[in-house]
Motif scaffolding. Sequence first.
Motif, PDB file in Angstrom:
ATOM      1  N   ASP A 117      -0.635 -36.158  50.819  1.00  0.00           N
ATOM      2  CA  ASP A 117      -0.295 -35.864  52.030  1.00  0.00           C
ATOM      3  C   ASP A 117       1.415 -36.577  52.252  1.00  0.00           C
ATOM      4  O   ASP A 117       1.312 -36.398  53.057  1.00  0.00           O
ATOM      5  CB  ASP A 117      -1.352 -36.907  53.114  1.00  0.00           C
ATOM      6  CG  ASP A 117      -1.156 -38.625  53.072  1.00  0.00           C
ATOM      7  OD1 ASP A 117      -1.167 -38.651  51.664  1.00  0.00           O
ATOM      8  OD2 ASP A 117      -1.560 -39.471  54.256  1.00  0.00           O
TER       9      ASP A 117
ATOM     10  N   PHE B 285       3.399 -38.327  51.063  1.00  0.00           N
ATOM     11  CA  PHE B 285       4.200 -40.148  51.217  1.00  0.00           C
ATOM     12  C   PHE B 285       4.722 -40.786  49.943  1.00  0.00           C
ATOM     13  O   PHE B 285       3.749 -40.178  48.930  1.00  0.00           O
ATOM     14  CB  PHE B 285       3.026 -41.298  51.505  1.00  0.00           C
ATOM     15  CG  PHE B 285       2.914 -40.887  53.307  1.00  0.00           C
ATOM     16  CD1 PHE B 285       3.790 -41.056  54.127  1.00  0.00           C
ATOM     17  CD2 PHE B 285       1.661 -40.293  53.579  1.00  0.00           C
ATOM     18  CE1 PHE B 285       3.628 -40.207  55.830  1.00  0.00           C
ATOM     19  CE2 PHE B 285       1.340 -39.662  54.732  1.00  0.00           C
ATOM     20  CZ  PHE B 285       2.796 -39.835  56.080  1.00  0.00           C
TER      21      PHE B 285
ATOM     22  N   PRO C  96      -3.955 -37.913  44.096  1.00  0.00           N
ATOM     23  CA  PRO C  96      -5.100 -37.866  44.379  1.00  0.00           C
ATOM     24  C   PRO C  96      -5.559 -38.307  45.582  1.00  0.00           C
ATOM     25  O   PRO C  96      -6.545 -39.326  44.990  1.00  0.00           O
ATOM     26  CB  PRO C  96      -6.399 -37.625  43.731  1.00  0.00           C
ATOM     27  CG  PRO C  96      -6.196 -38.822  42.158  1.00  0.00           C
ATOM     28  CD  PRO C  96      -4.653 -38.033  42.301  1.00  0.00           C
ATOM     29  N   ILE C  97      -4.926 -39.015  46.315  1.00  0.00           N
ATOM     30  CA  ILE C  97      -5.712 -39.851  47.822  1.00  0.00           C
ATOM     31  C   ILE C  97      -4.606 -39.180  49.318  1.00  0.00           C
ATOM     32  O   ILE C  97      -3.092 -38.889  48.707  1.00  0.00           O
ATOM     33  CB  ILE C  97      -4.589 -41.007  47.194  1.00  0.00           C
ATOM     34  CG1 ILE C  97      -4.677 -42.217  48.266  1.00  0.00           C
ATOM     35  CG2 ILE C  97      -3.457 -41.467  46.765  1.00  0.00           C
ATOM     36  CD1 ILE C  97      -4.758 -44.056  47.623  1.00  0.00           C
ATOM     37  N   VAL C  98      -4.862 -39.855  49.706  1.00  0.00           N
ATOM     38  CA  VAL C  98      -3.800 -39.581  51.005  1.00  0.00           C
ATOM     39  C   VAL C  98      -4.041 -41.270  51.490  1.00  0.00           C
ATOM     40  O   VAL C  98      -4.956 -41.356  52.056  1.00  0.00           O
ATOM     41  CB  VAL C  98      -5.637 -38.272  52.189  1.00  0.00           C
ATOM     42  CG1 VAL C  98      -5.068 -38.308  53.298  1.00  0.00           C
ATOM     43  CG2 VAL C  98      -6.076 -37.374  51.227  1.00  0.00           C
ATOM     44  N   LEU C  99      -3.131 -41.262  52.184  1.00  0.00           N
ATOM     45  CA  LEU C  99      -2.296 -42.624  51.944  1.00  0.00           C
ATOM     46  C   LEU C  99      -2.048 -42.888  53.791  1.00  0.00           C
ATOM     47  O   LEU C  99      -2.720 -43.890  54.774  1.00  0.00           O
ATOM     48  CB  LEU C  99      -1.206 -42.737  51.868  1.00  0.00           C
ATOM     49  CG  LEU C  99      -0.945 -42.602  50.831  1.00  0.00           C
ATOM     50  CD1 LEU C  99       0.632 -43.273  50.030  1.00  0.00           C
ATOM     51  CD2 LEU C  99      -1.632 -44.082  49.938  1.00  0.00           C
ATOM     52  N   GLY C 100      -1.942 -41.316  54.289  1.00  0.00           N
ATOM     53  CA  GLY C 100      -2.261 -41.783  55.960  1.00  0.00           C
ATOM     54  C   GLY C 100      -1.144 -42.245  56.764  1.00  0.00           C
ATOM     55  O   GLY C 100      -0.498 -41.868  57.875  1.00  0.00           O
ATOM     56  N   ARG C 101      -0.453 -42.858  56.035  1.00  0.00           N
ATOM     57  CA  ARG C 101       1.059 -44.048  56.227  1.00  0.00           C
ATOM     58  C   ARG C 101       1.860 -43.703  55.608  1.00  0.00           C
ATOM     59  O   ARG C 101       1.332 -44.119  54.544  1.00  0.00           O
ATOM     60  CB  ARG C 101       0.894 -44.530  57.457  1.00  0.00           C
ATOM     61  CG  ARG C 101       0.195 -44.074  58.485  1.00  0.00           C
ATOM     62  CD  ARG C 101      -0.023 -45.973  59.791  1.00  0.00           C
ATOM     63  NE  ARG C 101      -0.125 -45.227  60.868  1.00  0.00           N
ATOM     64  CZ  ARG C 101      -1.000 -45.588  60.896  1.00  0.00           C
ATOM     65  NH1 ARG C 101      -2.048 -46.188  60.480  1.00  0.00           N
ATOM     66  NH2 ARG C 101      -1.813 -45.247  62.048  1.00  0.00           N
TER      67      ARG C 101
ATOM     68  N   MET D 241     -12.381 -36.120  58.904  1.00  0.00           N
ATOM     69  CA  MET D 241     -11.891 -37.378  57.733  1.00  0.00           C
ATOM     70  C   MET D 241     -12.278 -38.233  58.384  1.00  0.00           C
ATOM     71  O   MET D 241     -12.265 -39.238  57.610  1.00  0.00           O
ATOM     72  CB  MET D 241     -10.539 -36.834  57.678  1.00  0.00           C
ATOM     73  CG  MET D 241     -10.277 -35.142  56.358  1.00  0.00           C
ATOM     74  SD  MET D 241      -8.198 -35.267  56.146  1.00  0.00           S
ATOM     75  CE  MET D 241      -8.133 -36.814  54.704  1.00  0.00           C
TER      76      MET D 241
ATOM     77  N   PHE E  73      -2.049 -33.752  57.414  1.00  0.00           N
ATOM     78  CA  PHE E  73      -3.637 -34.418  57.572  1.00  0.00           C
ATOM     79  C   PHE E  73      -2.996 -35.638  58.328  1.00  0.00           C
ATOM     80  O   PHE E  73      -1.558 -35.381  58.911  1.00  0.00           O
ATOM     81  CB  PHE E  73      -2.832 -35.512  56.206  1.00  0.00           C
ATOM     82  CG  PHE E  73      -3.692 -34.681  54.645  1.00  0.00           C
ATOM     83  CD1 PHE E  73      -5.365 -34.491  54.380  1.00  0.00           C
ATOM     84  CD2 PHE E  73      -2.973 -33.937  54.170  1.00  0.00           C
ATOM     85  CE1 PHE E  73      -5.909 -33.791  53.466  1.00  0.00           C
ATOM     86  CE2 PHE E  73      -3.672 -33.584  52.770  1.00  0.00           C
ATOM     87  CZ  PHE E  73      -4.861 -33.867  52.250  1.00  0.00           C
ATOM     88  N   ALA E  74      -3.738 -36.610  59.124  1.00  0.00           N
ATOM     89  CA  ALA E  74      -3.395 -37.203  60.369  1.00  0.00           C
ATOM     90  C   ALA E  74      -2.789 -38.135  60.073  1.00  0.00           C
ATOM     91  O   ALA E  74      -2.930 -38.623  58.465  1.00  0.00           O
ATOM     92  CB  ALA E  74      -4.982 -37.225  61.383  1.00  0.00           C
ATOM     93  N   GLU E  75      -2.337 -39.048  61.063  1.00  0.00           N
ATOM     94  CA  GLU E  75      -1.356 -39.899  60.256  1.00  0.00           C
ATOM     95  C   GLU E  75      -2.489 -41.642  60.596  1.00  0.00           C
ATOM     96  O   GLU E  75      -3.357 -41.053  61.397  1.00  0.00           O
ATOM     97  CB  GLU E  75      -0.166 -40.180  61.778  1.00  0.00           C
ATOM     98  CG  GLU E  75       0.870 -41.598  61.578  1.00  0.00           C
ATOM     99  CD  GLU E  75       1.837 -42.035  62.635  1.00  0.00           C
ATOM    100  OE1 GLU E  75       2.036 -41.120  62.829  1.00  0.00           O
ATOM    101  OE2 GLU E  75       2.194 -43.015  62.425  1.00  0.00           O
ATOM    102  N   GLY E  76      -2.742 -42.244  59.697  1.00  0.00           N
ATOM    103  CA  GLY E  76      -3.553 -43.181  59.933  1.00  0.00           C
ATOM    104  C   GLY E  76      -5.117 -43.285  59.240  1.00  0.00           C
ATOM    105  O   GLY E  76      -5.619 -43.705  58.848  1.00  0.00           O
ATOM    106  N   THR E  77      -5.161 -41.644  58.743  1.00  0.00           N
ATOM    107  CA  THR E  77      -6.235 -41.299  58.026  1.00  0.00           C
ATOM    108  C   THR E  77      -6.100 -41.490  56.842  1.00  0.00           C
ATOM    109  O   THR E  77      -5.170 -40.653  56.021  1.00  0.00           O
ATOM    110  CB  THR E  77      -6.751 -39.915  58.473  1.00  0.00           C
ATOM    111  OG1 THR E  77      -7.088 -39.254  59.492  1.00  0.00           O
ATOM    112  CG2 THR E  77      -8.517 -39.956  58.116  1.00  0.00           C
ATOM    113  N   LYS E  78      -6.840 -42.029  55.890  1.00  0.00           N
ATOM    114  CA  LYS E  78      -7.176 -42.219  54.851  1.00  0.00           C
ATOM    115  C   LYS E  78      -7.935 -41.891  53.500  1.00  0.00           C
ATOM    116  O   LYS E  78      -9.408 -41.909  54.230  1.00  0.00           O
ATOM    117  CB  LYS E  78      -7.160 -43.985  54.132  1.00  0.00           C
ATOM    118  CG  LYS E  78      -6.099 -44.511  54.593  1.00  0.00           C
ATOM    119  CD  LYS E  78      -6.092 -45.847  54.099  1.00  0.00           C
ATOM    120  CE  LYS E  78      -4.816 -46.610  54.879  1.00  0.00           C
ATOM    121  NZ  LYS E  78      -4.935 -48.423  54.636  1.00  0.00           N
ATOM    122  N   ALA E  79      -7.786 -41.817  51.999  1.00  0.00           N
ATOM    123  CA  ALA E  79      -8.829 -40.860  52.028  1.00  0.00           C
ATOM    124  C   ALA E  79      -8.979 -41.031  49.819  1.00  0.00           C
ATOM    125  O   ALA E  79      -7.653 -40.609  49.891  1.00  0.00           O
ATOM    126  CB  ALA E  79      -9.624 -39.506  52.091  1.00  0.00           C
TER     127      ALA E  79
END
Lengths: 190, 181
Positions: free
Chosen positions: A13, A15, A149-154, B130, B154-160
């Motif tokens: 995402d 970051f 392969p990761i979505v951190l979110g912030r 998600m 991707f939305a802020e704050g969502t992790k995967a």
Amino acid sequence: MRNVIWLVHTSLDGFVTGPNGEMDWIRLDDELFEDVHALVSTADTALFGRVTYQLMEGYWPTAANRPTATKHDIEHSQWLNPALKIVFSRILKKAQWQNTKIVAENIRDEMAKLKEQPGKNLILFASPNLASTFMNLDLIDEYRFNVNPIVLGRGKALFTDLRSLNKLKLLESKTYKTGVVKLHYSRTGE
Amino acid sequence: MSEFVSLDGVIEDPGGSEKSKHGGWTMPYWSDEIGKFKFDELFGSDTLLLGRVTYQGFADAWPSRTDEQGFAQRMNGLPKYVVSTTLDEVEWNNSRLIKGDVAKEVSKLKQQPGRDILIAGSGELVHELMKHDLIDEYRLLVYPVVLGSGKRLFAEGTKANLKLLEARTFASGVVLLRYQH
């Protein structure tokens, strides 16, 4: 012609660190290190924004001397410590690390001068704010993204405040065993 | 979930139908290879799950289209679930509305026997799903362009945490990244 190459690890995402500077999610393995070595061996200059520089300055000058030093620590130190390092910062007044120069303003002129000098490639390490400034000034010739392969979110965004659309040309993609994908682009010239 | 995404994570208006600032940014990179990928994906799915904005774009475009391969026919024929709080009815063939608890309704859909449920576009719906860990596979067609602005995947704050299944390069410079959640 010397190329400016931006090398950066990123989450899927977009970051480069987590919200508190976390970098423990970045997956590294020997094959990726070998590719980094192959890349830096084409270069003789490292470019940094202040934050990345300060992180690096705290690690690399002594990295090879630590009891826990890895092969990568030793090899990368041997390249980075003697290499010319340029930090782009209006805040930083002094740099302790050997062969480091601070550039406070006129990025475009400084880069033009550097590129006219004979020498090898210049690598911009991480430094996302500076990279976006470089993109806005059309100073980046190649992009090397290691996509984890990761979505951190912030966190700290890979791109910030870009003024225009940038079309790139895919040169190569490569998959590592860790699930990291290297995406290698150049400018298109459009 | 299958998305067209720019290098900076933007998914807004890839085809240009929404007339947004960078709309149509995927068009210069279209190729038969990408067409084949989208074809196989559509025929490997038996249900479409769409948000309102994507649904309306599709519902405007697809009913009048035909093609030799039968892509349009399948788009028009497949059962479609549309998540919206504002729509009262959906007119596109074989469409029905999901209005209540999205996570619950989608969980129920997943329990039913069948093939893949395909989500395309539908940014807000993806954010919601998600958040509830309801997306099993992420397929991103990454285009060699940095847009600088637009709605993000991707939305802020969502992790995967994801597992890479495949990275495939298309000749036009697009890279497919396929992950399992």
